[in-house]
Design a protein around this motif. Structure first.
Motif, PDB file in Angstrom:
ATOM      1  N   GLY A  67       0.807  -1.215   0.000  1.00 61.65           N
ATOM      2  CA  GLY A  67       0.000   0.000   0.000  1.00 61.65           C
ATOM      3  C   GLY A  67       0.839   1.264   0.000  1.00 61.65           C
ATOM      4  O   GLY A  67       0.325   2.348   0.234  1.00 61.65           O
ATOM      5  N   ALA A  68       2.133   1.119  -0.283  1.00 60.67           N
ATOM      6  CA  ALA A  68       3.032   2.272  -0.292  1.00 60.67           C
ATOM      7  C   ALA A  68       2.591   3.282  -1.333  1.00 60.67           C
ATOM      8  O   ALA A  68       2.132   2.924  -2.407  1.00 60.67           O
ATOM      9  CB  ALA A  68       4.460   1.814  -0.577  1.00 60.67           C
ATOM     10  N   GLN A  69       2.740   4.524  -0.981  1.00 61.13           N
ATOM     11  CA  GLN A  69       2.401   5.608  -1.899  1.00 61.13           C
ATOM     12  C   GLN A  69       3.679   6.055  -2.611  1.00 61.13           C
ATOM     13  O   GLN A  69       4.388   6.935  -2.143  1.00 61.13           O
ATOM     14  CB  GLN A  69       1.756   6.768  -1.141  1.00 61.13           C
ATOM     15  CG  GLN A  69       0.470   6.404  -0.427  1.00 61.13           C
ATOM     16  CD  GLN A  69      -0.577   5.873  -1.396  1.00 61.13           C
ATOM     17  OE1 GLN A  69      -0.850   6.494  -2.417  1.00 61.13           O
ATOM     18  NE2 GLN A  69      -1.161   4.740  -1.078  1.00 61.13           N
ATOM     19  N   VAL A  70       3.969   5.420  -3.725  1.00 58.78           N
ATOM     20  CA  VAL A  70       5.161   5.743  -4.509  1.00 58.78           C
ATOM     21  C   VAL A  70       4.701   6.370  -5.813  1.00 58.78           C
ATOM     22  O   VAL A  70       3.976   5.722  -6.583  1.00 58.78           O
ATOM     23  CB  VAL A  70       6.002   4.473  -4.798  1.00 58.78           C
ATOM     24  CG1 VAL A  70       7.196   4.803  -5.673  1.00 58.78           C
ATOM     25  CG2 VAL A  70       6.431   3.813  -3.499  1.00 58.78           C
ATOM     26  N   PRO A  71       5.106   7.613  -6.062  1.00 52.15           N
ATOM     27  CA  PRO A  71       4.709   8.240  -7.334  1.00 52.15           C
ATOM     28  C   PRO A  71       5.166   7.395  -8.515  1.00 52.15           C
ATOM     29  O   PRO A  71       6.284   6.883  -8.526  1.00 52.15           O
ATOM     30  CB  PRO A  71       5.463   9.574  -7.319  1.00 52.15           C
ATOM     31  CG  PRO A  71       5.879   9.796  -5.916  1.00 52.15           C
ATOM     32  CD  PRO A  71       5.998   8.453  -5.281  1.00 52.15           C
ATOM     33  N   GLY A  72       4.304   7.216  -9.479  1.00 54.89           N
ATOM     34  CA  GLY A  72       4.660   6.500 -10.700  1.00 54.89           C
ATOM     35  C   GLY A  72       4.724   4.992 -10.575  1.00 54.89           C
ATOM     36  O   GLY A  72       5.073   4.310 -11.538  1.00 54.89           O
ATOM     37  N   LEU A  73       4.393   4.435  -9.400  1.00 58.97           N
ATOM     38  CA  LEU A  73       4.508   2.987  -9.206  1.00 58.97           C
ATOM     39  C   LEU A  73       3.585   2.219 -10.145  1.00 58.97           C
ATOM     40  O   LEU A  73       3.993   1.230 -10.755  1.00 58.97           O
ATOM     41  CB  LEU A  73       4.215   2.611  -7.751  1.00 58.97           C
ATOM     42  CG  LEU A  73       4.383   1.134  -7.394  1.00 58.97           C
ATOM     43  CD1 LEU A  73       5.812   0.669  -7.644  1.00 58.97           C
ATOM     44  CD2 LEU A  73       3.987   0.887  -5.942  1.00 58.97           C
ATOM     45  N   SER A  74       2.375   2.689 -10.308  1.00 56.82           N
ATOM     46  CA  SER A  74       1.427   2.016 -11.197  1.00 56.82           C
ATOM     47  C   SER A  74       1.940   2.008 -12.637  1.00 56.82           C
ATOM     48  O   SER A  74       1.889   0.987 -13.324  1.00 56.82           O
ATOM     49  CB  SER A  74       0.064   2.703 -11.112  1.00 56.82           C
ATOM     50  OG  SER A  74      -0.844   2.124 -12.013  1.00 56.82           O
ATOM     51  N   ASN A  75       2.456   3.146 -13.086  1.00 54.97           N
ATOM     52  CA  ASN A  75       3.007   3.231 -14.437  1.00 54.97           C
ATOM     53  C   ASN A  75       4.215   2.306 -14.583  1.00 54.97           C
ATOM     54  O   ASN A  75       4.369   1.633 -15.603  1.00 54.97           O
ATOM     55  CB  ASN A  75       3.408   4.670 -14.769  1.00 54.97           C
ATOM     56  CG  ASN A  75       3.983   4.776 -16.163  1.00 54.97           C
ATOM     57  OD1 ASN A  75       3.401   4.331 -17.146  1.00 54.97           O
ATOM     58  ND2 ASN A  75       5.175   5.359 -16.254  1.00 54.97           N
ATOM     59  N   LEU A  76       5.065   2.272 -13.579  1.00 50.47           N
ATOM     60  CA  LEU A  76       6.231   1.390 -13.590  1.00 50.47           C
ATOM     61  C   LEU A  76       5.795  -0.058 -13.784  1.00 50.47           C
ATOM     62  O   LEU A  76       6.324  -0.772 -14.633  1.00 50.47           O
ATOM     63  CB  LEU A  76       7.024   1.547 -12.289  1.00 50.47           C
ATOM     64  CG  LEU A  76       8.131   0.534 -12.040  1.00 50.47           C
ATOM     65  CD1 LEU A  76       9.324   0.820 -12.927  1.00 50.47           C
ATOM     66  CD2 LEU A  76       8.553   0.552 -10.582  1.00 50.47           C
ATOM     67  N   GLN A  77       4.804  -0.475 -13.020  1.00 50.28           N
ATOM     68  CA  GLN A  77       4.326  -1.853 -13.122  1.00 50.28           C
ATOM     69  C   GLN A  77       3.712  -2.126 -14.496  1.00 50.28           C
ATOM     70  O   GLN A  77       3.918  -3.203 -15.059  1.00 50.28           O
ATOM     71  CB  GLN A  77       3.332  -2.147 -12.005  1.00 50.28           C
ATOM     72  CG  GLN A  77       4.015  -2.219 -10.650  1.00 50.28           C
ATOM     73  CD  GLN A  77       3.047  -2.516  -9.536  1.00 50.28           C
ATOM     74  OE1 GLN A  77       2.164  -1.713  -9.237  1.00 50.28           O
ATOM     75  NE2 GLN A  77       3.213  -3.672  -8.932  1.00 50.28           N
ATOM     76  N   LYS A  78       2.990  -1.168 -15.051  1.00 54.30           N
ATOM     77  CA  LYS A  78       2.404  -1.346 -16.383  1.00 54.30           C
ATOM     78  C   LYS A  78       3.488  -1.480 -17.444  1.00 54.30           C
ATOM     79  O   LYS A  78       3.389  -2.322 -18.339  1.00 54.30           O
ATOM     80  CB  LYS A  78       1.480  -0.169 -16.722  1.00 54.30           C
ATOM     81  CG  LYS A  78       0.169  -0.190 -15.985  1.00 54.30           C
ATOM     82  CD  LYS A  78      -0.660   1.032 -16.312  1.00 54.30           C
ATOM     83  CE  LYS A  78      -1.872   1.094 -15.410  1.00 54.30           C
ATOM     84  NZ  LYS A  78      -2.584   2.366 -15.524  1.00 54.30           N
ATOM     85  N   GLN A  79       4.517  -0.642 -17.362  1.00 54.14           N
ATOM     86  CA  GLN A  79       5.600  -0.697 -18.345  1.00 54.14           C
ATOM     87  C   GLN A  79       6.353  -2.027 -18.257  1.00 54.14           C
ATOM     88  O   GLN A  79       6.700  -2.618 -19.282  1.00 54.14           O
ATOM     89  CB  GLN A  79       6.575   0.466 -18.134  1.00 54.14           C
ATOM     90  CG  GLN A  79       5.990   1.821 -18.414  1.00 54.14           C
ATOM     91  CD  GLN A  79       5.732   2.043 -19.900  1.00 54.14           C
ATOM     92  OE1 GLN A  79       6.369   1.454 -20.752  1.00 54.14           O
ATOM     93  NE2 GLN A  79       4.766   2.885 -20.212  1.00 54.14           N
ATOM     94  N   LEU A  80       6.610  -2.495 -17.039  1.00 54.03           N
ATOM     95  CA  LEU A  80       7.294  -3.779 -16.868  1.00 54.03           C
ATOM     96  C   LEU A  80       6.423  -4.928 -17.364  1.00 54.03           C
ATOM     97  O   LEU A  80       6.912  -5.858 -18.005  1.00 54.03           O
ATOM     98  CB  LEU A  80       7.689  -3.980 -15.405  1.00 54.03           C
ATOM     99  CG  LEU A  80       8.785  -3.049 -14.897  1.00 54.03           C
ATOM    100  CD1 LEU A  80       8.920  -3.167 -13.385  1.00 54.03           C
ATOM    101  CD2 LEU A  80      10.110  -3.317 -15.577  1.00 54.03           C
ATOM    102  N   ALA A  81       5.139  -4.854 -17.080  1.00 50.59           N
ATOM    103  CA  ALA A  81       4.216  -5.902 -17.561  1.00 50.59           C
ATOM    104  C   ALA A  81       4.198  -5.913 -19.083  1.00 50.59           C
ATOM    105  O   ALA A  81       4.146  -6.984 -19.700  1.00 50.59           O
ATOM    106  CB  ALA A  81       2.812  -5.670 -16.998  1.00 50.59           C
ATOM    107  N   ASN A  82       4.248  -4.740 -19.691  1.00 50.20           N
ATOM    108  CA  ASN A  82       4.283  -4.652 -21.154  1.00 50.20           C
ATOM    109  C   ASN A  82       5.531  -5.340 -21.705  1.00 50.20           C
ATOM    110  O   ASN A  82       5.465  -6.042 -22.708  1.00 50.20           O
ATOM    111  CB  ASN A  82       4.214  -3.194 -21.603  1.00 50.20           C
ATOM    112  CG  ASN A  82       4.080  -3.066 -23.093  1.00 50.20           C
ATOM    113  OD1 ASN A  82       3.387  -3.847 -23.743  1.00 50.20           O
ATOM    114  ND2 ASN A  82       4.743  -2.086 -23.660  1.00 50.20           N
ATOM    115  N   LEU A  83       6.674  -5.128 -21.064  1.00 46.02           N
ATOM    116  CA  LEU A  83       7.892  -5.828 -21.471  1.00 46.02           C
ATOM    117  C   LEU A  83       7.703  -7.338 -21.367  1.00 46.02           C
ATOM    118  O   LEU A  83       8.096  -8.094 -22.254  1.00 46.02           O
ATOM    119  CB  LEU A  83       9.078  -5.427 -20.580  1.00 46.02           C
ATOM    120  CG  LEU A  83       9.762  -4.106 -20.831  1.00 46.02           C
ATOM    121  CD1 LEU A  83      10.854  -3.879 -19.783  1.00 46.02           C
ATOM    122  CD2 LEU A  83      10.366  -4.054 -22.221  1.00 46.02           C
ATOM    123  N   ASN A  84       7.103  -7.766 -20.274  1.00 46.05           N
ATOM    124  CA  ASN A  84       6.937  -9.200 -20.030  1.00 46.05           C
ATOM    125  C   ASN A  84       5.961  -9.845 -20.999  1.00 46.05           C
ATOM    126  O   ASN A  84       6.171 -10.976 -21.433  1.00 46.05           O
ATOM    127  CB  ASN A  84       6.517  -9.444 -18.585  1.00 46.05           C
ATOM    128  CG  ASN A  84       7.621  -9.090 -17.611  1.00 46.05           C
ATOM    129  OD1 ASN A  84       8.790  -9.034 -17.979  1.00 46.05           O
ATOM    130  ND2 ASN A  84       7.256  -8.847 -16.383  1.00 46.05           N
TER     131      ASN A  84
END
Length: 130
Positions: A67-84
């Motif tokens: 539940g950490a509030q990290v700016p850009g975390l959602s985008n980071l996960q989406k970009q990594l998922a796209n790579l995968n």
């Protein structure tokens, strides 16, 4: 297979120790920033880039679950998922269809551009506020 089995036997207790190790949100955020910084440095080969993106995916997932509030975390996960999705993900030792992914991995290896990967990691690092 014998070597893989030996590594599995060695890594299972290490995995359990790491799983039980208390880390707070700040420490995990520092680990994420550290990994993104290394990935952004550039000139990584295909296998190193895959290892780094795999580690970053795991750490980002831990931050997200906490539940950490990290700016850009959602985008980071989406970009990594796209790579995968495009076949960049590490092949699991439990994966029964490694051969089916072999052609795609060879193709990805041939198309891999270290500077493009590093630029993506740098932009993702920047989007997390680091």
């Amino acid at each position: 297979m014998a070597l893989r089995a030996a590594v599995d036997r060695w890594s299972e207790p290490v995995e359990q120790q790491l799983f039980e190790m208390p880390l707070d949100e700040v420490q995990v955020g520092e680990i994420l920033d550290f990994l993104l910084g290394i990935a952004a440095e550039g000139c990584h080969d295909y296998d190193t880039a895959r290892q780094l993106s795999g580690a970053i995916t795991v750490v980002a997932g831990e931050l997200s679950r906490s539940g950490a509030q990290v700016p850009g975390l959602s985008n980071l996960q989406k970009q990594l998922a796209n790579l995968n999705v495009r076949g960049f993900a590490l092949v699991s030792t439990d994966d029964k269809h490694v051969e089916a992914k072999f052609h795609q991995q060879l193709s990805n290896r041939a198309r891999f551009k270290p500077r493009v990967f590093s630029a993506l990691m740098a932009s993702l690092r920047e989007s997390t506020g680091k």
